[in-house]
Design a protein around this motif. Structure first.
Motif, PDB file in Angstrom:
ATOM      1  N   ASP A  16     -16.175  -8.902   4.548  1.00  0.00           N
ATOM      2  CA  ASP A  16     -15.081  -8.272   5.280  1.00  0.00           C
ATOM      3  C   ASP A  16     -13.953  -9.287   5.412  1.00  0.00           C
ATOM      4  O   ASP A  16     -14.170 -10.492   5.250  1.00  0.00           O
ATOM      5  N   GLY A  17     -12.744  -8.793   5.719  1.00  0.00           N
ATOM      6  CA  GLY A  17     -11.581  -9.667   5.769  1.00  0.00           C
ATOM      7  C   GLY A  17     -11.616 -10.677   6.897  1.00  0.00           C
ATOM      8  O   GLY A  17     -11.016 -11.754   6.789  1.00  0.00           O
ATOM      9  N   ASP A  72     -12.981  -9.828   0.725  1.00  0.00           N
ATOM     10  CA  ASP A  72     -11.619  -9.754   1.175  1.00  0.00           C
ATOM     11  C   ASP A  72     -11.300 -10.982   2.037  1.00  0.00           C
ATOM     12  O   ASP A  72     -12.124 -11.412   2.834  1.00  0.00           O
ATOM     13  N   LYS A  99       0.832  -1.198   0.000  1.00  0.00           N
ATOM     14  CA  LYS A  99       0.000   0.000   0.000  1.00  0.00           C
ATOM     15  C   LYS A  99       0.875   1.260   0.000  1.00  0.00           C
ATOM     16  O   LYS A  99       0.622   2.206  -0.738  1.00  0.00           O
ATOM     17  N   ASN A 124      -8.560  -6.609   5.576  1.00  0.00           N
ATOM     18  CA  ASN A 124      -9.272  -5.611   6.384  1.00  0.00           C
ATOM     19  C   ASN A 124     -10.148  -6.293   7.417  1.00  0.00           C
ATOM     20  O   ASN A 124     -11.183  -6.861   7.082  1.00  0.00           O
ATOM     21  N   THR A 125      -9.750  -6.214   8.685  1.00  0.00           N
ATOM     22  CA  THR A 125     -10.524  -6.872   9.741  1.00  0.00           C
ATOM     23  C   THR A 125     -11.903  -6.252   9.869  1.00  0.00           C
ATOM     24  O   THR A 125     -12.887  -6.935  10.108  1.00  0.00           O
ATOM     25  N   GLU A 126     -11.964  -4.944   9.729  1.00  0.00           N
ATOM     26  CA  GLU A 126     -13.254  -4.259   9.809  1.00  0.00           C
ATOM     27  C   GLU A 126     -13.456  -3.381   8.576  1.00  0.00           C
ATOM     28  O   GLU A 126     -12.499  -2.784   8.089  1.00  0.00           O
ATOM     29  N   VAL A 127     -14.670  -3.354   8.082  1.00  0.00           N
ATOM     30  CA  VAL A 127     -14.946  -2.584   6.860  1.00  0.00           C
ATOM     31  C   VAL A 127     -16.246  -1.805   7.025  1.00  0.00           C
ATOM     32  O   VAL A 127     -17.064  -2.135   7.877  1.00  0.00           O
ATOM     33  N   ALA A 164      -8.045  -5.075  -1.107  1.00  0.00           N
ATOM     34  CA  ALA A 164      -8.710  -6.293  -0.623  1.00  0.00           C
ATOM     35  C   ALA A 164      -7.956  -7.491  -1.178  1.00  0.00           C
ATOM     36  O   ALA A 164      -7.494  -7.471  -2.322  1.00  0.00           O
ATOM     37  N   ARG A 201      -9.199   1.128   0.363  1.00  0.00           N
ATOM     38  CA  ARG A 201      -8.391   0.068   0.963  1.00  0.00           C
ATOM     39  C   ARG A 201      -8.249  -1.095  -0.018  1.00  0.00           C
ATOM     40  O   ARG A 201      -9.200  -1.428  -0.721  1.00  0.00           O
ATOM     41  N   ASN A 242     -16.475   0.426   1.651  1.00  0.00           N
ATOM     42  CA  ASN A 242     -15.420  -0.543   1.330  1.00  0.00           C
ATOM     43  C   ASN A 242     -16.003  -1.762   0.619  1.00  0.00           C
ATOM     44  O   ASN A 242     -15.465  -2.226  -0.385  1.00  0.00           O
TER      45      ASN A 242
END
Lengths: 343, 343
Positions: free
Chosen positions: A233-234, A146, A116, A150-153, A129, A127, A157
Motif C-alpha cells: 500500500d502507499g 505503491d 488521473k 494510495n494511503t489505503e488499498v 500506483a 487506481r 488494488n
C-alpha cells in the motif's frame, strides 16, 4: 521527430526553483541524445532562465502557465486550477499528444489527482500506483509500488499493482517472468492485514499471469535483489522508501564521523576516497530519481521535490526511457492478456 | 537479592538454539553486575548446556517447561499451551513475582498474546505496543513504537502509544518532556490516514501531557535525532524498523564491495579499519536488541529471533535496566496523571 519523444517539464514545481529545473533539463539534454522539451510555466521567467542555457533553447519550446501548485495545496483544490498551473498544463501536453511524458517535482497528491482526471485510468485499473526502481545488491534494480499514491488499498488494488509492477519490470528490466512479492511484517501465511492475505491468495491462484509470485517479503529484504517487484500500500511503501533513504544518509553520516575520528582513519579515508565516492554515488537519491504513476493512459513522472540538477536530469532520463519503451502500451497489453485469460 | 532483579529467560525460543541463548545469558552475567536468572525450558537440555558455563550455574535456576512455541505457530494456538511452553512459563515467572522481567527470542505474536493474557493491561490502555530504542545521529536514541504488536490501530491507540512511549523516554532517556512525533507520509496536516490525523488533533489539544507533540515526521527522519519518540501503527513500524536494518546492512555490503574494488581502496580500508569497525558496531542490530511490550502489568522483552550471543546479552541488559528503572510503575504513574488531568 515525433511528439512522443518530447518531454513536458513542469518548470515551476521543484523546491529548488526554476534555475535548478532548467539546469537539470539542460543536463538531461547533454546526457541523452535527441530529446526535445516543452518547458511549462511562467513564460517570462523561463525565457530569462534559458539565457544561461543557449544549447537548450533550440531543443525546447516554452508553454505558458501563469500559476503554480503549492507544496501543501490539497489535491481537491489543485485540480480546479488544472488549466492554469504549470503542473496541470504539463499533464495536458501528454493528453493532447504534444508530449510523450510529463515530469514534475511538485506536490505528489495534486499530480496524481490531476493526472488521473486528465488522462484517465487504463481499462481494468481502479487506481494508479506510484512506482520506482530502487538499487539492490543483485544484478537488477527492484520495482517498488505503491510509494504513496494510495494511503489505503484493498486486495483487488494490490493485485492490480502486482500486474502493473510486473509489466513495468518486464519492460524496463527486460525480464520475462518477474519475481513478485508482497511487502509484509512476516513471511508466514497468517501474517499481516486481511487485504494482504487476500491479495496473496489471489496471486497464488493466478498462474496465467506473466510473473512468479514468491509470497511475502519483509522490509529488511528490500535491497537484497531476490525479487524483481515489491507490492505494498502507499502508506507503508512511502515509509519504507523514505526510511531506506534516511538510513542510507544516516550510515553515510556515521561513516564520515568514523573517518574523521582519528588521524589514522582520516588517512585511510583519503586513500580509499574513490571507493567511498563510488558508494556515495550509488546511494544518492538523485541518481535514482523518477517515479512513475502506473495505470494511467499516459506517462507522468514524479521527481523528488528537493532534487538537484542531477536529480532532475535523472528523472527526465527515466521518463525518456519509458517513452522509448512504450511503457503505457506494454502495461495495457499485459492487462489485456490478464483480463482475457481470467475471463 | 529481591525477586525483581531476577530475569526469566525463555531458553528455547531463539532461532539459533539453546547454546547461543545460554552463551548470551552468560555474557550478560559477565557484563552486568548482580544479575540472577531463571532459565526456562527443557531441564535436561539446559543442565547439559550449562556445563559449558560454570559461572552461570551459581547465578541461575532452571525452571522446567517441556514444550516450545513454534516460529510460525498462531498466537491463538500458542496461548492454549501457556502453562507447558518455555515462553508461557517465563511470562508466568513475572506474573508470580519470581522474576522482574521475561526475555524471549520467540514468536512475537504468541509472546504478545501470552503476555497480555497472563499479565493484563495497565488501567487506561487497550492494547500493548512493542517499543524499541533505535540509534540516531543525535545525543540520544529514539523510542519507536509500535513495531509490530498491532497491525491495525485507531486514533485512541495511537494516543495511548504516545503517552506510553513518552513515559518510556522519560524513564530510560531521563528526559523531562520528550518530543513526540507521529510517523506519516508527509508533514502537512492533511496527510495520512484519518486515524493519524485524529491522533494528531488529540495530542495537539492535550497540553497537560508531560511531552511536546511536534506533529508528523517522515521515514527519512527516523535516525536524525530531532525527536525522542516516534509513534506509528505496528505494520508501518515493523516495515520501517526492518527497512532501516536492511538498508544499514545493504550500505555496509556496498562499502565492503567498494573497498575491495581496487588495491588502493583495499589499502585505505586496512588503514581505516578501526573507523569502519566502529561503524559496524554502531549499526549491528545485536547492539540494539531488546524491544519491550509497553502497557502490560509487567515487563516482557522481545529479542530478535536471530540474535547472536551478544544480541541476547544486550536484550537481557535492556530488560535489567527496565527492572532497575521500575519502568512499569513509572508508565503507570504517567498514565494515572494523564487520566486524572484529562478527567
Amino acid at each position: 521527430m515525433s511528439n512522443s519523444s518530447r518531454i513536458a517539464v513542469d518548470a515551476m514545481g521543484g523546491d529548488k526553483g526554476l534555475d535548478v529545473m532548467l539546469a537539470g533539463v539542460a543536463a538531461a539534454r547533454r546526457r541523452f541524445d535527441g530529446m526535445q522539451f516543452l518547458l511549462v510555466g511562467d513564460e517570462a521567467q523561463i525565457r530569462a532562465g534559458l539565457e544561461a542555457h543557449p544549447n537548450l533553447t533550440q531543443h525546447s519550446e516554452i508553454v505558458h502557465a501563469p500559476e503554480v501548485v503549492g507544496g501543501a495545496e490539497k489535491p481537491s483544490q489543485a485540480i480546479r486550477r488544472a488549466k492554469t498551473t504549470s503542473m496541470g498544463v504539463a499533464i495536458d501536453m501528454v493528453k493532447q499528444g504534444r508530449a510523450g511524458a510529463a515530469v514534475s517535482c511538485g506536490n505528489t497528491g495534486a499530480l496524481m489527482a490531476m493526472a488521473k482526471l486528465a488522462l484517465r485510468m487504463l481499462p481494468g485499473i481502479d487506481r494508479p500506483a506510484l512506482a520506482a526502481l530502487l538499487p539492490t545488491l543483485g544484478e537488477n534494480d527492484v520495482v517498488v509500488l505503491d510509494l504513496g499514491a494510495n494511503t489505503e488499498v484493498d486486495a483487488r488494488n494490490l493485485v492490480q499493482f502486482a500486474v502493473m509492477g510486473a509489466a513495468y519490470a518486464r519492460t524496463t528490466l527486460d525480464l520475462g517472468r518477474p519475481r513478485v512479492a508482497l511487502l509484509n511484517i512476516g513471511s508466514e501465511d497468517q501474517k499481516g492485514t486481511e487485504e494482504i492475505r487476500d491479495a496473496a491468495a489471489a496471486l497464488r491462484a493466478a498462474d496465467h499471469l506473466p510473473l512468479d509470485f514468491t509470497g511475502f517479503i519483509e522490509g529488511d529484504q528490500l535491497a537484497r535483489g531476490n525479487v524483481d517487484v515489491i507490492v505494498c500500500d502507499g502508506f507503508s511503501g512511502n515509509i519504507a522508501l523514505k526510511t531506506a533513504e534516511g538510513t542510507a544518509r544516516f550510515v553515510a553520516d556515521l561513516l564520515k564521523r568514523a573517518f574523521s575520528s582519528s588521524v589514522r582513519s582520516k588517512i585511510g579515508f583519503l586513500i580509499s576516497k574513490p571507493a567511498t565516492e563510488l558508494l556515495r554515488d550509488h546511494l544518492d537519491p538523485n541518481n535514482h530519481n523518477g517515479a512513475v504513476f502506473l495505470g494511467l493512459n499516459g506517462l507522468v513522472v514524479k521527481s523528488h521535490g528537493g532534487a538537484n540538477e542531477r536529480g532532475v536530469a535523472t528523472a527526465i532520463g527515466a521518463a525518456a526511457k519509458m517513452v522509448r519503451d512504450d511503457l503505457t502500451r506494454r502495461i495495457s497489453e499485459d492487462l489485456g492478456n490478464f483480463e482475457a485469460k481470467a475471463a
